[in-house]
Motif scaffolding. Structure first.
Motif, mmCIF file in Angstrom:
data_model
loop_
_atom_site.group_PDB
_atom_site.id
_atom_site.type_symbol
_atom_site.label_atom_id
_atom_site.label_comp_id
_atom_site.label_asym_id
_atom_site.label_seq_id
_atom_site.Cartn_x
_atom_site.Cartn_y
_atom_site.Cartn_z
ATOM 1 N N LEU B 208 0.842 -1.206 0.000
ATOM 2 C CA LEU B 208 0.000 0.000 0.000
ATOM 3 C C LEU B 208 0.873 1.250 0.000
ATOM 4 C CD1 LEU B 208 -2.832 1.214 0.071
ATOM 5 C CD2 LEU B 208 -2.742 1.139 2.573
ATOM 6 N N GLN B 209 1.957 1.212 0.804
ATOM 7 C CA GLN B 209 2.865 2.361 0.839
ATOM 8 C C GLN B 209 3.509 2.575 -0.523
ATOM 9 O OE1 GLN B 209 3.534 4.650 3.509
ATOM 10 N NE2 GLN B 209 4.358 5.705 1.721
ATOM 11 N N GLN B 210 3.924 1.484 -1.144
ATOM 12 C CA GLN B 210 4.553 1.594 -2.466
ATOM 13 C C GLN B 210 3.587 2.199 -3.486
ATOM 14 O OE1 GLN B 210 6.076 -2.237 -3.901
ATOM 15 N NE2 GLN B 210 5.695 -1.586 -6.022
ATOM 16 N N LEU B 211 2.338 1.725 -3.472
ATOM 17 C CA LEU B 211 1.350 2.235 -4.435
ATOM 18 C C LEU B 211 0.978 3.680 -4.128
ATOM 19 C CD1 LEU B 211 -1.044 -0.832 -4.816
ATOM 20 C CD2 LEU B 211 0.957 -0.195 -6.190
ATOM 21 N N MET B 212 0.889 3.991 -2.840
ATOM 22 C CA MET B 212 0.529 5.359 -2.446
ATOM 23 C C MET B 212 1.633 6.333 -2.852
ATOM 24 S SD MET B 212 -1.914 7.009 -1.122
ATOM 25 C CE MET B 212 -1.657 8.728 -1.510
ATOM 26 N N SER B 213 2.889 5.943 -2.642
ATOM 27 C CA SER B 213 4.006 6.817 -3.021
ATOM 28 C C SER B 213 4.020 7.038 -4.527
ATOM 29 C CB SER B 213 5.340 6.219 -2.557
ATOM 30 O OG SER B 213 5.369 6.154 -1.145
ATOM 31 N N ALA B 214 3.752 5.959 -5.270
ATOM 32 C CA ALA B 214 3.755 6.086 -6.734
ATOM 33 C C ALA B 214 2.616 6.982 -7.198
ATOM 34 C CB ALA B 214 3.645 4.700 -7.377
ATOM 35 N N ALA B 215 1.431 6.771 -6.629
ATOM 36 C CA ALA B 215 0.285 7.603 -7.019
ATOM 37 C C ALA B 215 0.563 9.061 -6.664
ATOM 38 C CB ALA B 215 -0.984 7.118 -6.325
ATOM 39 N N ASN B 216 1.154 9.293 -5.495
ATOM 40 C CA ASN B 216 1.480 10.653 -5.062
ATOM 41 C C ASN B 216 2.381 11.354 -6.065
ATOM 42 O OD1 ASN B 216 1.914 12.894 -3.125
ATOM 43 N ND2 ASN B 216 3.983 12.061 -3.067
ATOM 44 N N ARG B 217 3.384 10.638 -6.552
ATOM 45 C CA ARG B 217 4.318 11.255 -7.502
ATOM 46 C C ARG B 217 3.614 11.709 -8.774
ATOM 47 N NH1 ARG B 217 7.800 7.258 -5.776
ATOM 48 N NH2 ARG B 217 7.310 5.871 -7.512
ATOM 49 N N ARG B 218 2.564 10.999 -9.165
ATOM 50 C CA ARG B 218 1.899 11.335 -10.433
ATOM 51 C C ARG B 218 0.651 12.184 -10.252
ATOM 52 N NH1 ARG B 218 3.710 5.988 -11.872
ATOM 53 N NH2 ARG B 218 1.775 5.093 -11.091
ATOM 54 N N THR B 219 0.281 12.477 -9.000
ATOM 55 C CA THR B 219 -0.968 13.230 -8.792
ATOM 56 C C THR B 219 -0.723 14.447 -7.889
ATOM 57 O OG1 THR B 219 -1.619 11.801 -6.933
ATOM 58 C CG2 THR B 219 -2.355 11.158 -9.133
ATOM 59 N N PHE B 220 -0.618 14.224 -6.585
ATOM 60 C CA PHE B 220 -0.476 15.367 -5.682
ATOM 61 C C PHE B 220 0.795 16.159 -5.954
ATOM 62 C CE2 PHE B 220 -2.897 12.152 -3.204
ATOM 63 C CZ PHE B 220 -4.111 12.803 -3.258
ATOM 64 N N SER B 221 1.854 15.459 -6.327
ATOM 65 C CA SER B 221 3.111 16.163 -6.596
ATOM 66 C C SER B 221 3.070 16.905 -7.926
ATOM 67 C CB SER B 221 4.282 15.179 -6.594
ATOM 68 O OG SER B 221 4.492 14.701 -5.291
ATOM 69 N N CYS B 222 1.972 16.830 -8.641
ATOM 70 C CA CYS B 222 1.838 17.491 -9.948
ATOM 71 C C CYS B 222 0.836 18.623 -9.909
ATOM 72 C CB CYS B 222 1.447 16.472 -11.011
ATOM 73 S SG CYS B 222 2.661 15.163 -11.212
ATOM 74 N N ILE B 223 0.503 19.117 -8.725
ATOM 75 C CA ILE B 223 -0.392 20.265 -8.675
ATOM 76 C C ILE B 223 0.288 21.405 -7.932
ATOM 77 C CG2 ILE B 223 -2.483 18.856 -8.748
ATOM 78 C CD1 ILE B 223 -2.874 19.525 -5.732
ATOM 79 N N THR B 224 -0.115 22.620 -8.276
ATOM 80 C CA THR B 224 0.354 23.792 -7.553
ATOM 81 C C THR B 224 -0.694 24.869 -7.693
ATOM 82 O OG1 THR B 224 2.120 25.424 -7.294
ATOM 83 C CG2 THR B 224 1.673 24.673 -9.533
ATOM 84 N N VAL B 225 -0.974 25.563 -6.611
ATOM 85 C CA VAL B 225 -1.831 26.745 -6.700
ATOM 86 C C VAL B 225 -0.957 27.988 -6.657
ATOM 87 C CG1 VAL B 225 -3.568 28.131 -5.479
ATOM 88 C CG2 VAL B 225 -3.923 25.680 -5.800
ATOM 89 N N ASP B 277 -10.313 24.394 -6.543
ATOM 90 C CA ASP B 277 -10.658 25.292 -5.442
ATOM 91 C C ASP B 277 -9.474 26.187 -5.093
ATOM 92 O OD1 ASP B 277 -12.434 26.407 -3.708
ATOM 93 O OD2 ASP B 277 -12.350 24.795 -2.209
ATOM 94 N N GLY B 278 -8.528 26.320 -6.020
ATOM 95 C CA GLY B 278 -7.388 27.210 -5.795
ATOM 96 C C GLY B 278 -7.882 28.612 -5.478
ATOM 97 N N GLU B 279 -7.238 29.254 -4.522
ATOM 98 C CA GLU B 279 -7.721 30.561 -4.077
ATOM 99 C C GLU B 279 -7.817 31.535 -5.252
ATOM 100 O OE1 GLU B 279 -6.408 30.315 0.595
ATOM 101 O OE2 GLU B 279 -5.014 31.187 -0.833
#
Lengths: 407, 407
Positions: B208-225, B277-279
């Protein structure tokens, strides 16, 4: 455009520099009726040093200057305002070559003795016919004042910017004068906007380059308006040697220290003037970071704070929101220990040792934040590294200026 | 706060997750009459994985989660809204310990089985009495919906955010549900805002940690407001195992691919909702960089564009100012060749090979920029590296929200 509220009251009195003659003309690069071409002629024997943007997408003017700088000789500077000529492929390069060739014929010098800069919209090749007609008009024009030259290089700037200093070298007074333009797209991490320094000092080109690079690191590289690094950043320093001082060729020479300090003073003042004309700026912010592991680390932490939109909007709102400073320290990627961190606004410590100082006096902080000159101090508590950077706040004015600049 | 113009029409229908029971209560961390404490109870045997901010000034909640994550076990999640408890020294740590202890007594579990997050103003210790009273109220409350939980973790958010997906694992349907909060201080370069994913899948914690880290790299780590990385970013994924599927323990297991894809879908949707929902956001911007030397380089170039205030204000002004994209590519510090660069808005190529395409059709570009979903494509022409990031525009709304947030 309304004059920035942070502008100095007037353009300073700047000395003439022996061997330097500025002229301006109307090339009409845009549909306006103002001078937009600056032509500065320099006597034979003038030497030059400079720094340019580290952008991977530089303008052809930047490439031209980079090629010519190692030769160390200069006879003329041409600055075009209203069109940056950046990202224009071979047509942009052809425009720069045409300008240099025209001036070289006029002065009977090498094209590489002619330095060229352009500033304005990206992506439109500079029209060669307008540049040539503008140059011909400049060749025949009366010499102009430094203020007129500083006005002519402006684009979104709201006031003309100049600075000067004097140094005594071997018993001889030498003058240093500088002009600069810049207001947005300012994050000269490695270089700066368009700035020009002129001196009558006699100095070896290698030493001038060394001093200019050092001054740049402590001045232009320490300002940011919006974290956006331009394609065209250039600072050039020209020395005519006409002051007649004993030639400076190394830092041990008498007067070299004084000259270096005067040069850095001029560069710092020019850099500050750019921040004072930051797009939409209502506050001039000094950020001093101490206690970092080394100076380079302190510089990166200071820039992380200076580039944080949340810190900049808080200052615009006159809000002592030091939590956002903690955030910006934390995101800098530099060594930091939350529980050693101290923060002050003006002279008032607001946080120390990892938490807010209970019952600190909010009145002087609120008073300080109402002013136009904001001082923020951050001590990391780790070592002796220190750095100071300068920026401005982020206001509605920045959005208004940049959401419809091109149209 | 007006609902973001980029918000989806309604909160989605989210499945209940077997073994997960959310409840909410009013701890009244601020002077408001809304639920601000979320308490999610999970069955024995629930495992957990997660990623947290790389900020050097993290909140004590982040430190708490970092310490507990390697144990891989979870029984409860507590999220406090209105106070981030960050930069509060030992008093902040004491509040987290008190919360974990209270829940551990209630559930007869280890304090390290209790995950805690807090979000809101920085620098004010979380009041322990309010937290404890809020917890007691939550213990006695009826279970709530996912929408109520998503509303309760909000701060400056203008709408509640959730997403879900299903995967078939060894013939068994497993559900994944996620909620998230975030609107400003969003640049989760290495982690994210507060996000929580719940699944009934049976899965090994390490996988689960491995999959979560991988998903994070391609999703949350790819956004910026706004390029500002929070002190409190945390994403946790909880798996109860109640679906009864054959336990997933490595990527070769049947259904592991499907589960990984579903997990990434949920994470991507949650990440997009934060950008929506970016400010002050009025446009959702997708920036796809191709032709970079490698994927990491493409990612850094894409973020340089996404974080440029000049690019973001141009999009706000519906201005196809691709010169600012050239600038942002140039300042990224990554390999780039100006004369190989191509840029498109929507489906329309506007620049190629180092200069503007003459006579490109401006009408479809103008039409595209009037919409709420903006696509920008940049090809560097160097290699096969590619990355996509998501951001929003920079408007007067961002300034208004952040120049007086604390007051």
């Amino acid at each position: 455009m309304t004059r920035s509220p942070l502008a100095p009251p007037a353009f300073p009195a700047l000395a003439a520099i022996q061997g330097v003659t500025p002229r301006v003309a109307k090339a009409r690069y845009k549909a306006w009726d103002r001078c937009d071409l600056t032509y500065v002629e320099m006597d034979e024997g003038t030497i030059v040093a400079g720094v340019t943007t580290q952008s991977k997408c530089p303008s052809p003017e930047v490439e031209w200057c980079r090629d010519a700088l190692p030769l160390g000789r200069a006879r003329a500077l041409v600055v075009n305002a209203g069109n940056s000529n950046a990202f224009t492929g071979s047509r942009g390069r052809a425009a720069v070559e045409a300008i240099a060739a025209r001036v070289a014929r006029h002065l009977d010098c090498q094209p590489s003795d002619v330095f060229v800069s352009s500033t304005g919209v990206i992506g439109v090749p500079l029209p060669i016919d307008k540049a040539e007609a503008g140059l011909d008009a400049a060749f025949g024009a009366e010499p102009c004042t430094w203020e007129q030259a500083a006005e002519t290089i402006m684009t979104t700037d709201t006031f003309a910017k100049g600075a000067s200093a004097q140094a005594i070298v071997g018993g001889t007074a030498v003058n240093i004068v500088g002009i600069i333009k810049g207001s947005g797209m300012i994050a000269p991490d490695m270089a700066t906007m368009l700035g020009y320094v002129f001196t009558d000092a006699a100095i070896d080109p290698a030493l001038l380059q060394q001093l200019m690079s050092a001054a740049n690191r402590r001045t232009f590289s320490c300002i940011t308006v919006d974290s956006d690094t331009s394609t065209s950043d250039t600072v050039l320093a020209f020395a005519t040697g006409r002051a007649g001082n004993p030639v400076l060729s190394q830092m041990d020479d008498p007067g070299a220290d004084a000259f270096a300090a005067a040069l850095e003073d001029v560069c710092r003042e020019l850099a500050h003037l750019v921040v004072r004309d930051g797009e939409g700026a209502s506050k001039f912010i000094t950020i001093a970071v101490t206690g970092a592991e080394d100076d380079a680390s302190a510089h990166r932490v200071a820039l992380s704070i200076a580039n944080s939109p949340l810190v900049k909007t808080a200052i615009a709102g006159e809000d002592a929101n030091w939590g956002r400073i903690v955030m910006a320290v934390g995101k800098a990627g530099e060594p930091a220990e939350r529980d050693l961190l101290s923060i002050r606004f003006g002279a008032t410590q607001v946080a120390a040792g990892g938490y807010a100082l209970e019952g600190y006096d909010e009145a002087p902080v609120a008073e300080h934040l109402k002013g136009k000159e904001i001082d923020i101090g951050v001590d990391l508590g780790l070592g002796n590294g220190r750095a100071t950077v300068w920026t401005c706040d982020l206001t509605h004015g920045y959005i208004s200026i940049n959401a419809d600049y091109r149209s």
